[in-house]
Design an enzyme around this catalytic site. Structure first.
Site, PDB file in Angstrom:
ATOM      1  N   ARG A  20       6.029  64.182  -0.043  1.00 55.87           N
ATOM      2  CA  ARG A  20       5.140  65.289   0.327  1.00 55.87           C
ATOM      3  C   ARG A  20       5.649  65.984   1.582  1.00 55.87           C
ATOM      4  NH1 ARG A  20       1.007  63.985   4.183  1.00 55.87           N
ATOM      5  NH2 ARG A  20       1.241  61.882   5.028  1.00 55.87           N
ATOM      6  N   ASN A  94      12.196  60.723   7.861  1.00 58.51           N
ATOM      7  CA  ASN A  94      11.124  61.709   7.889  1.00 58.51           C
ATOM      8  C   ASN A  94       9.728  61.087   7.978  1.00 58.51           C
ATOM      9  OD1 ASN A  94       9.752  64.417   7.169  1.00 58.51           O
ATOM     10  ND2 ASN A  94       9.162  63.076   5.466  1.00 58.51           N
ATOM     11  N   TYR A 171       1.833  60.272  19.451  1.00 57.97           N
ATOM     12  CA  TYR A 171       2.815  60.951  18.602  1.00 57.97           C
ATOM     13  C   TYR A 171       3.965  61.501  19.440  1.00 57.97           C
ATOM     14  CZ  TYR A 171       4.731  64.613  15.554  1.00 57.97           C
ATOM     15  OH  TYR A 171       5.566  65.427  14.823  1.00 57.97           O
TER      16      TYR A 171
END
Length: 248
Positions: A20, A94, A171
């Site tokens: 995705r 990724n 993050y």
């Protein structure tokens, strides 16, 4: 014709989180360039659906179930790829998560940081540590780490073009660590045929980036695909956006 036979003369690529978002588009673009791309996904059902959709579009891709959070699973994944294909030419790290976006660094929970690091940093580290020896055997490899400009010191020190304070702290720090990993791996690999680079895709129109993001998913994937397909004269140990070097 089996996938194995049909990929003998193709470069083999693995894109984690390739079912995705940007990962899916990177997969699509690499497959369009003639690479045989393994969609790395920890959910077999979701991965099979993505593979079927791309196969229907005429793209030659396959599924590789892998959980980057599990060291043993990562090891088994690379062993399986080596057994079935003999090599792995491209790794795109990724797979990533973002938690508690609105929570500033002074209030972010330690558990949130640990969970984020487990995927965004340690996941990439595990993959690289297992993949590099296989690439060294062939004296060829391209490793692309999907990072973020939000983890750049230029941005976090208040000197860059984007200012969002201390939000998304876990993050952002995880991407800073990923950038450091990129530099160190590039220095440790002596083989000229192996290149390791990081890319900031910018804010892209995905579930993570939001529908109002300025860049399309095709634009967001472009630089990663460029780095994954570099020739011998291409850069190593760099950080890029829109195919241009950016500050760490």
């Amino acid at each position: 014709m089996s996938n194995k036979r049909s990929t003998i003369n193709r470069r083999i690529a693995l894109v984690t989180g390739g079912n995705r978002g940007i990962g899916r588009e990177i997969t699509r673009q690499l497959a369009s360039k003639g690479y045989y791309v393994l969609i790395g996904c920890r959910d077999a059902e979701k991965g099979e659906k993505a593979v079927a959709e791309m196969n229907k579009d005429g793209l030659i891709v396959g599924l590789q179930v892998v959980d980057v959070n599990d060291k043993e699973t990562v090891k088994q994944t690379i062993e399986q790829i080596k057994k079935e294909y003999g090599r792995l030419d491209v790794l795109v790290n990724n797979a990533g998560i973002i938690l508690d976006r609105a929570v500033p660094v002074l209030k972010v929970g330690e558990s949130v940081i640990k969970e984020t690091f487990e995927t965004n940093f340690f996941g990439a580290l595990r993959m690289i540590q297992e993949v590099v020896p296989l690439m060294q055997q062939w004296k060829y490899g391209r490793i692309v780490n999907i990072s973020s400009g939000l983890g750049a010191f230029e941005i976090m020190s208040g000197q860059g073009p984007i200012q969002i304070g201390g939000s998304s702290a876990a993050y952002r720090i995880s991407k800073t660590m990923l950038n450091a990993l990129t530099c160190l791996v590039a220095q440790d690999i002596s083989e000229k045929g192996i290149k390791v680079n990081a890319v900031c895709p910018g804010r892209v129109q995905t579930d993570m980036g939001g529908a109002d993001a300025p860049s399309t998913v095709e634009e967001g994937a472009d630089t990663a695909v460029w780095l994954a397909t570099l020739d011998e004269e291409g850069p190593n140990g760099g950080y890029f956006r829109d195919r241009q070097p950016i500050s760490w």
